[in-house]
Design a protein around this motif. Structure first.
Motif, PDB file in Angstrom:
ATOM      1  N   LEU A   1     115.726  98.058  69.500  1.00  0.00           N
ATOM      2  CA  LEU A   1     114.746  98.790  70.301  1.00  0.00           C
ATOM      3  C   LEU A   1     114.923 100.295  70.101  1.00  0.00           C
ATOM      4  O   LEU A   1     116.043 100.783  69.923  1.00  0.00           O
TER       5      LEU A   1
ATOM      6  N   CYS B   1     112.068  97.631  81.132  1.00  0.00           N
ATOM      7  CA  CYS B   1     111.499  97.486  79.794  1.00  0.00           C
ATOM      8  C   CYS B   1     110.257  96.609  79.849  1.00  0.00           C
ATOM      9  O   CYS B   1     110.217  95.614  80.577  1.00  0.00           O
ATOM     10  N   THR B   2     109.265  96.974  79.047  1.00  0.00           N
ATOM     11  CA  THR B   2     108.111  96.110  78.855  1.00  0.00           C
ATOM     12  C   THR B   2     108.523  94.906  78.012  1.00  0.00           C
ATOM     13  O   THR B   2     109.593  94.907  77.390  1.00  0.00           O
TER      14      THR B   2
ATOM     15  N   TRP C   1     117.323  93.134  70.984  1.00  0.00           N
ATOM     16  CA  TRP C   1     117.444  94.335  71.807  1.00  0.00           C
ATOM     17  C   TRP C   1     118.164  95.453  71.067  1.00  0.00           C
ATOM     18  O   TRP C   1     117.917  96.635  71.312  1.00  0.00           O
TER      19      TRP C   1
ATOM     20  N   PHE D   1     112.704  89.629  74.336  1.00  0.00           N
ATOM     21  CA  PHE D   1     111.539  90.477  74.148  1.00  0.00           C
ATOM     22  C   PHE D   1     110.567  89.785  73.202  1.00  0.00           C
ATOM     23  O   PHE D   1     110.953  88.921  72.404  1.00  0.00           O
TER      24      PHE D   1
ATOM     25  N   LEU E   1     110.668 101.472  77.207  1.00  0.00           N
ATOM     26  CA  LEU E   1     111.083 101.901  78.539  1.00  0.00           C
ATOM     27  C   LEU E   1     109.862 102.106  79.426  1.00  0.00           C
ATOM     28  O   LEU E   1     108.826 102.604  78.982  1.00  0.00           O
ATOM     29  N   ASN E   2     109.996 101.745  80.692  1.00  0.00           N
ATOM     30  CA  ASN E   2     108.888 101.811  81.643  1.00  0.00           C
ATOM     31  C   ASN E   2     109.355 102.523  82.912  1.00  0.00           C
ATOM     32  O   ASN E   2     110.488 102.340  83.359  1.00  0.00           O
TER      33      ASN E   2
ATOM     34  N   GLY F   1     109.764  95.826  74.759  1.00  0.00           N
ATOM     35  CA  GLY F   1     111.015  96.565  74.651  1.00  0.00           C
ATOM     36  C   GLY F   1     110.890  98.060  74.825  1.00  0.00           C
ATOM     37  O   GLY F   1     111.815  98.801  74.469  1.00  0.00           O
TER      38      GLY F   1
ATOM     39  N   PRO G   1     106.767  94.595  83.117  1.00  0.00           N
ATOM     40  CA  PRO G   1     108.068  95.179  82.768  1.00  0.00           C
ATOM     41  C   PRO G   1     109.146  94.625  83.694  1.00  0.00           C
ATOM     42  O   PRO G   1     108.902  94.418  84.887  1.00  0.00           O
TER      43      PRO G   1
END
Length: 521
Positions: A448, A365-366, A445, A439, A371-372, A369, A346
């Motif tokens: 996402l 983001c991974t 993006w 991504f 969230l991390n 796409g 990420p």
């Protein structure tokens, strides 16, 4: 041993006004395998009970209030510990007793079940020695949890380290009382973590040097000078003075092994924080359907990739900390093994909102796409979207990223985790905002899931009622993006929102309600 029933463990403690330190302590011991927390609140007024109730919604946390008393704590401690042992007989195989400034370390076992499962039925109690931790010469309270901030400790031969804390089998307890360190047993005997017989100098203090090879209890007796001062004020009956701080501030040795637990502990904390924040925001009003506005013809925000001073991206490691990627600069992108491995992590991005042009909302983001979770050292926030001010850098086309409060700059030192503690901008504090995030699978993006949710949120009025509608739609994403939606509110509603969050507020915002003067928009 095959076929053996799993060992059930409980941890008992007394707490009072521990909102700043409670969740790391619980997360540390949950990570070691504690099945049940039995916690006695001794009159907290700082939101500690709200934190406990949030934890109890997700884990086996049993909360009791001690009867009010202004007398010595020893009597209340005896009442709590004996009550817990009575309650847990027949429910748990082992019960441990630790204060919130004490952390158990296991050096030869992966968890409590493996550690305690090694003792024979003839063992009724395990006496685990203290390891007195120092202040690391810190004057102010650190942002990081105690186990990460205070890495220095005393030598084994320090006399105080011969004190022990106990894990006991509740069915071996005889119902009596000695002191908070050891308990009288009707059957079985005490041994050290290394299975040696304990010889007592006096009850709770062993004759021999501590046995740290298998387990120990790190005792953060003084912590920083600020925290020691707070303790002296809170426990006026102890009449603590500066010589007491100096006597307990032992920093001869260093052990950074506990720091590796930051990621798992913060992951546990994050679940509790999101649970508690969601409960705290339930009273929000909810905007009516007619309040929704048509979608904007163009997105009023953009997503940028954060690139460090050396042209490398910034990635989230397995422990949740953020470091420079060990790949080549983003401009070249050759096909190398190191580059491929780095790109699988990420990475750090920033949301630029039209209504907050002087800020960037940092997120991870991974490659797909999503969230991390991530964290910066010296930044307590854990919600995963962190607003920073955009300041001029001192390299061409670069910017510096500054916390809102305290006004420290984010730094990317080589080979170390990003840290938000720099007072001025030098080389490592320079970043660029790459306008072309990439991504996998050709995802733009703009498509996402969290971007679509953000776009939906911007159709609502910038009010608490609008936020309430978003919480109804997807409370997890709404809490993730809470700093963005908070930035659209009026100063009065910003303050009201932060006050609603109570003890969960510091995990979302660095500025206090009193510091809110103007909205971003």
């Amino acid at each position: 041993m095959p076929g053996r029933d799993p060992v059930k463990t409980a941890l008992v403690g007394i707490i009072r006004n521990e909102a700043d330190d409670l969740l790391p302590w619980m997360g540390w011991h949950a990570r070691l395998g504690v099945d049940t927390f039995v916690l006695f609140d001794d009159g907290s007024t700082d939101g500690t009970m709200d934190l406990l109730q949030a934890a109890a919604a997700l884990h086996d946390v049993r909360i009791y209030r001690l009867p009010w008393s202004d007398g010595p704590v020893d009597g209340r401690q005896q009442h709590a510990y004996q009550t817990a042992l009575h309650l847990l007989q027949g429910q748990c195989d082992w019960v441990g007793f630790l204060d919130s400034d004490e952390y158990l370390d296991l050096h030869r076992h992966s968890n409590l079940q493996a550690f305690l499962g090694d003792f024979s039925e003839e063992v009724g109690g395990v006496a685990i020695s203290w390891c007195l931790q120092g202040s690391n010469q810190l004057v102010l309270r650190p942002v990081q949890p105690a186990f990460h901030a205070f890495t220095r400790h005393s030598r084994p031969e320090e006399p105080i380290n011969r004190h022990v804390k106990s894990f006991v089998r509740p069915d071996c307890w005889d119902g009596g009382w000695i002191n908070p360190h050891i308990f009288p047993l009707k059957k079985g005997h005490y041994v050290t973590p290394g299975q040696q017989q304990v010889n007592w100098e006096r009850p709770g203090i062993q004759q021999a040097l501590p046995d740290w090879g298998t387990a120990r209890v790190r005792h953060y007796q003084v912590r920083s000078l600020e925290q020691f001062t707070e303790r002296a004020r809170r426990r006026a009956n102890l009449q603590l003075r500066l010589p007491d701080f100096l006597a307990g501030d032992r920093n001869e040795l260093e052990d950074r092994r506990p720091c590796a637990a930051l990621g798992p502990v913060q992951a546990w904390m994050r679940e509790v924080i999101f649970q508690g924040a969601a409960e705290a925001l339930l009273p929000l009003p909810v905007a009516e359907p007619e309040a929704w506005q048509p979608p904007a013809p163009q997105l009023p925000f953009s997503l940028t990739r954060i690139v460090a001073w050396n042209g490398h991206g910034v990635g989230v490691q397995q422990d949740g900390l953020v470091q420079l990627l060990a790949d080549t600069p983003v401009e070249t992108k050759p096909e190398t093994p190191g580059s491929a491995a780095a790109q699988a992590l990420p990475q750090l991005y920033g949301l630029r909102m039209e209504f907050a042009p002087e800020h960037v909302f940092l997120l991870a983001c991974t490659p797909q796409g999503l969230l991390n979770d991530f964290t910066f050292l010296e930044d307590r926030r854990l919600n995963g979207v962190l607003p920073y001010r955009v300041r001029p850098g001192n390299q061409q086309n670069s910017v510096a990223l500054q916390q809102l409060q305290p006004q420290h700059f984010l730094s990317a030192p080589p080979g170390e985790a990003l840290v938000a503690d720099r007072l001025q901008v030098q080389l490592w504090e320079n970043f660029t905002l790459d306008a072309t995030p990439r991504f996998k699978e050709g995802n733009a993006w703009q498509s996402l899931p969290f971007i679509r949710f953000l776009q939906e949120g911007l159709r609502l009025p910038p009010t608490l009622a609008g936020l309430g509608a978003l919480m109804r739609k997807d409370r997890h994403l709404a809490l993730r993006l809470l700093p963005v939606f908070h930035a659209r509110l009026s100063p009065e509603e910003q303050s009201a929102l932060q006050e609603m969050l109570g003890p969960f507020r510091p995990y979302f915002f660095t500025d206090s309600p009193e510091a809110v003067k103007q909205p971003f928009r």
